[in-house]
Every structure is written in structure tokens, then in C-alpha cells.
Write an enzyme that holds these catalytic residues in place. Sequence first.
Site, PDB file in Angstrom:
ATOM      1  N   THR A  42      18.883  31.215  39.795  1.00 38.45           N
ATOM      2  CA  THR A  42      20.017  30.964  38.722  1.00 38.45           C
ATOM      3  C   THR A  42      21.218  30.899  39.450  1.00 38.45           C
ATOM      4  O   THR A  42      22.544  30.625  39.503  1.00 38.45           O
ATOM      5  CB  THR A  42      20.651  31.003  37.568  1.00 38.45           C
ATOM      6  OG1 THR A  42      21.004  33.230  38.317  1.00 38.45           O
ATOM      7  CG2 THR A  42      19.156  32.150  36.349  1.00 38.45           C
ATOM      8  N   SER A 156      26.415  36.634  46.343  1.00 37.04           N
ATOM      9  CA  SER A 156      27.007  37.554  45.062  1.00 37.04           C
ATOM     10  C   SER A 156      27.602  38.942  44.840  1.00 37.04           C
ATOM     11  O   SER A 156      28.215  38.895  46.212  1.00 37.04           O
ATOM     12  CB  SER A 156      26.353  36.806  43.902  1.00 37.04           C
ATOM     13  OG  SER A 156      27.710  36.888  42.665  1.00 37.04           O
ATOM     14  N   LYS A 166      22.629  28.525  48.370  1.00 35.64           N
ATOM     15  CA  LYS A 166      22.984  28.080  46.867  1.00 35.64           C
ATOM     16  C   LYS A 166      23.675  26.761  47.237  1.00 35.64           C
ATOM     17  O   LYS A 166      24.618  26.694  48.111  1.00 35.64           O
ATOM     18  CB  LYS A 166      23.772  28.697  45.724  1.00 35.64           C
ATOM     19  CG  LYS A 166      25.127  29.716  45.802  1.00 35.64           C
ATOM     20  CD  LYS A 166      25.801  29.915  45.203  1.00 35.64           C
ATOM     21  CE  LYS A 166      26.719  29.758  44.856  1.00 35.64           C
ATOM     22  NZ  LYS A 166      27.722  31.078  43.508  1.00 35.64           N
ATOM     23  N   ASP A 323      33.641  39.608  42.959  1.00 36.36           N
ATOM     24  CA  ASP A 323      32.902  39.724  43.562  1.00 36.36           C
ATOM     25  C   ASP A 323      33.057  39.679  45.036  1.00 36.36           C
ATOM     26  O   ASP A 323      33.806  38.769  45.268  1.00 36.36           O
ATOM     27  CB  ASP A 323      31.274  39.435  42.787  1.00 36.36           C
ATOM     28  CG  ASP A 323      31.144  37.946  42.711  1.00 36.36           C
ATOM     29  OD1 ASP A 323      32.415  38.167  42.582  1.00 36.36           O
ATOM     30  OD2 ASP A 323      30.082  37.412  42.533  1.00 36.36           O
ATOM     31  N   GLU A 410      30.304  33.250  30.726  1.00 38.56           N
ATOM     32  CA  GLU A 410      29.024  34.010  30.736  1.00 38.56           C
ATOM     33  C   GLU A 410      28.844  35.739  30.500  1.00 38.56           C
ATOM     34  O   GLU A 410      30.240  36.424  31.064  1.00 38.56           O
ATOM     35  CB  GLU A 410      27.717  34.037  32.086  1.00 38.56           C
ATOM     36  CG  GLU A 410      27.335  32.518  31.934  1.00 38.56           C
ATOM     37  CD  GLU A 410      26.987  32.092  33.636  1.00 38.56           C
ATOM     38  OE1 GLU A 410      25.506  32.532  33.461  1.00 38.56           O
ATOM     39  OE2 GLU A 410      27.184  33.091  34.270  1.00 38.56           O
ATOM     40  N   GLU A 411      28.023  36.520  29.920  1.00 38.30           N
ATOM     41  CA  GLU A 411      28.080  37.461  29.801  1.00 38.30           C
ATOM     42  C   GLU A 411      28.518  38.702  31.102  1.00 38.30           C
ATOM     43  O   GLU A 411      28.812  40.146  30.498  1.00 38.30           O
ATOM     44  CB  GLU A 411      26.916  38.298  28.823  1.00 38.30           C
ATOM     45  CG  GLU A 411      25.747  38.210  29.765  1.00 38.30           C
ATOM     46  CD  GLU A 411      25.353  37.515  29.992  1.00 38.30           C
ATOM     47  OE1 GLU A 411      24.365  37.891  31.400  1.00 38.30           O
ATOM     48  OE2 GLU A 411      25.215  36.456  30.462  1.00 38.30           O
ATOM     49  N   SER A 412      27.906  37.477  32.086  1.00 38.06           N
ATOM     50  CA  SER A 412      28.067  38.857  33.490  1.00 38.06           C
ATOM     51  C   SER A 412      29.344  38.218  33.856  1.00 38.06           C
ATOM     52  O   SER A 412      29.277  38.676  35.222  1.00 38.06           O
ATOM     53  CB  SER A 412      26.629  38.309  34.384  1.00 38.06           C
ATOM     54  OG  SER A 412      26.990  37.037  34.506  1.00 38.06           O
TER      55      SER A 412
END
Length: 564
Positions: A42, A156, A166, A323, A410-412
Site C-alpha cells: 500500500t 515511512s 513509492k 514518522d 486511516e487508523e494508522s
Amino acid sequence: MDARAGTPAQPSDLIDVDQVVGAYYDLSPDPEDPGQQVAFGTSGHRGSSLDHAFNEAHIVAITAAIVEYRRSQGTDGPLFIGRDTHALSRPAWQTALEVLAAAGVDVMIDARDSWTPTPAVSQSILLHNQTRFVEGTPGRGAPGAGLADGIVVTPSHNPPRDGGFKYNPPHGGPADSDATGWIADRANEILRTGAGHVQRVQLDAALASDTTHRHDFLSTYVDDLVNVLDLEAIRTSGVRIGADPLGGASVEYWGEIADRYDLDLTVVNPQVDPRWAFMTLDWDGKIRMDCSSPYAMASLVERMTSGADPVGGAPFDIATGNDADSDRHGIVTADGLMNPNHFLAVAIEYLYGGARPSWPSGAAIGKTLVSSALIDRVAGDLNRRLLEVPVGFKWFVPGLLSGEVGFGGEESAGASFLRKDGRVWSTDKDGILLALLASEILATTGTSPSAHHAAQVERYGESWYARVDAAATREQKARLGALSPSDVTSTTLAGQDITAKLTEAPGNGAKVGGLKVTTADAWFAARPSGTEDVYKIYAESFVSAEHLTEVQEAAKALVDEALA
């Protein structure tokens, strides 16, 4: 859980930078070994040079494939390229530039020869393309349209030994599976025939080439922030901000933001070290720059919750982390590190509750299907359409471009949202943006994001959320990804009637690559891992922590039964 989680890294935990970089050049992948082939998840292709998974041959092949792909799509404008602070990012950036220059691609590199956050690359692509989109087909242009695209060299939040690469097409966001599948397949063909056959030029020649241009990513991004955030409210309120880049690409951006907008903002740790020797260890004892992890963020959380200020109390009103490529955010208040789902729910309630009056009245709230159902309850109270999509920020791109989605999260701990006037800001996750939003919320409401979450709990109930892994073979993972609702024969989950069995996302009908099962007060979702022999179980209960455990156990049994 590793016994040393949350404790400072020791010398034995650190990578040998020379060894990692040397392996990038010295080791060659076996193109017939699946573990050494190009594979886009992803968030692009990731791996370590030490494992023959991220080496010079990989980057030559991927870049050559991107050159072919963008030509096939009629993308003939500049390519914006950025990199983070991982040890392998600069070597891979250099390799890519050598291939791009030889192919005659106009490339926009950082004017400071420095690090570039993912959201800054996305924003620059969009600003270039904002008048060049073909009506009805965002991100796709006819030949000669001069559309730009981009590459970000980053793994990341992955450990220091890893590299990542990416591709962002002209819509500015993560490439979809059609693009990444084509690029990966072609890159692996190139690996098999020999990456040494790809034309390159020497780095000095590439940097001096007429097709290599310097672009001020930092000023372009920082100057534009005033159009998406209420920075004046933050300034006049005097909110004290502590921003920890976690040794990542946002380090220079935070200092510039403080100076440009006269904010009471301290860069907590301006150190950049490709070994990340200053980090505390994550849950598994590895160094990982995960700003949503209480273990990786332990030192910042300690400062905020231990009365570190000389006169007592927290040293900052809001502290934040990012990050390595700054596409994720971590929000710390005097109450501790916020769960990413909780902050998403608070941000959504604030933005849609009156803070952005110029947004389209029908702009939906975007969430991934593994994000908290608290967001569903907030959306219902706001009377806003909820767009629930599969895992991956790419699913929010069309809606953010058109303004049909105001916020995608997103949950992340990855999210982005529209400019104040309702136009697109970025189509990739923006950790700097969300970190600053936490300060805006405090500045304009007088209440911290964690206190806003406590108020939501009073209204909607408390929930318990977790992700666990379960072992699965490659064949089982493939079957999980191909399940249909009829494969689930159970009618109850942890004592409650099942209300839905989903293998397609309700927001867009796309395959979720797994299964989601819901009840009135709980849900779970199971997805195969792309890199390990496990499947991931996300689960949430609005009943109790004990009920969450029941949901997780029932989920594993239900999935195992379906796979059998």
C-alpha cells in the site's frame, strides 16, 4: 511484547550505516526469489539491502519501469522527487536521478539538497497540475498536457535498515494497484533481463543536466499552510507547541513554520541520525519511527506527563511527532499519547462542526473500514455522509480532488483534508497538517484534543480497539483475500447478532481483500499481510476490554472456519 519496549536504544540495536549502504551497491537480488523481487504494497516497494530486497538493481528497474509507465499514460511534465532520512534513501534517490536524467525526464529536486516530506511532494504535484486536469478524469491527461507526477524515496516508519520507494501519479496521491502492479511486473522483467542494460548517466552529469531543476519544496509548502489552517489563531492564543520530527524529513519544516508564522513552537529534537540512536524501542524491541506507538514515542510522552516544566505541569500545551517521511502524526497532551482513532474522531467533529464553513455542504467523511466505529457515530450526529473504503489512502484521492470528501483518515495515524475554501490541499497523508490541526483545535476551542475525546466518550460510549496477528500460510492468505460473505456461516459474534458480513467496502464497492463482520456494539476485520505469513485482525468493542478479547478470539475462530 519485548521487555525493553519503550526504553532507549542501546549500541547493539543500531545499524552499521556503512554496511547497509555498502550492501545496497554490492548485493544483487535473485529475480526468481519472491522475497527479492519488486513488490508494491500500500506504500510502495520496501525492503532491506541486507536481505537482497532493496538494492541498486531494484531502484534501477523500478525507475526505468516508471519512465515507461508515465510515457504510456501521457505524463510528460516534470517529476517531483523527494527523500527521507533513512540511510538508503539518498543512495536510492541518486540512482533514480541517474536513470531519469538518461531518459530525458524533467526532474524537480529539492533546492536545498535536503529531505522532503511526502505531503510536500504531493502538494507540489497538485499545484503544478491544478490547471491541467482533463475534465472528468483527474490525474489523466492527453499527451502534451505537461502533467507532473512524483517519487518519494522512503520506507515511512520502518526500521533504519530498510529502504522504500513509492510512486505518486499526477493526482498527487499514492498510485493505485493498476499502476503499481504494472510497474512491479515491468521492474521484475527488467531484473530478469539485467538492470545493467538500463541506460544511466553519472550522478554529476545528472545533477548538471538541463532536465534537472531545483525546486523549493519547503517554501512552497510552508507558505501555503495559511490557506488550510488557522495559523493566526494558533499564534494569538500563544499555544505552546513541541514538535518532534523523530529524526525525519519534517525537521527543517517545523523550524521554518515556527519562524514564518511566529508560533511558540519548539523543535523538540532537531537531530538527524540514520541509526536513530536517540529513539526508544518499539513494542517488539526494534527501532521504528512510529509516531502512533506509545513505545516509540515514550520519551516525548514522558516529558508531557511527568511535570517536566520547571514550574510544574507539561512543558508544552500540545506535543506532536511525525514518522520519517512525515505522512503520519502523533498527538500528545498532558493526558498522554492519543489513540490515532480518537484524534481522527475529534478532528472530524471539529472540522465538520463549523470550523470550515466554506467546505461543500455535501463533503463526505472518509474512513478506512478498519478505523474506529466512533467515527461512524460522530458522522451520524453531524448528519454527514460516511465514505468507508478499503485500507489504503489511495481510496480517498478522487474525493479529495473533487471536494466530495472533506477529510480522509486511516487508523494508522494518516490523514489529510481540504483547504479552507474547499479545494484540494494534498492527496497523500500529511502528518504536519494534522499535528498543527491539534494546536488549532486547542487555540480556537480552549480545550485540548484529549479533553474533546473525553466528551465524545460521554456522548457515544467508550470503545476498546486493538490489532493482533494470526499465523497463516501463503495459500490461506490468498483464500482470505478471496472470501465471500456466504463463506461465513456464523450468525453471532461474541454473543451478539451479526449485522453485516463485508468483503466489499460500503463506501465504494471495492474489494477489501479480506473480511469485515459487524454487530451492534462490535466489529472485526481480517486482512492478509502483504509481507509476513500472518493475517491481521482489527477489532473494536463498545462493551468492555474483556468483550474485545472475546471478539478477537471469535474472529480468529470464524476466519479459521471460513478458510477451512
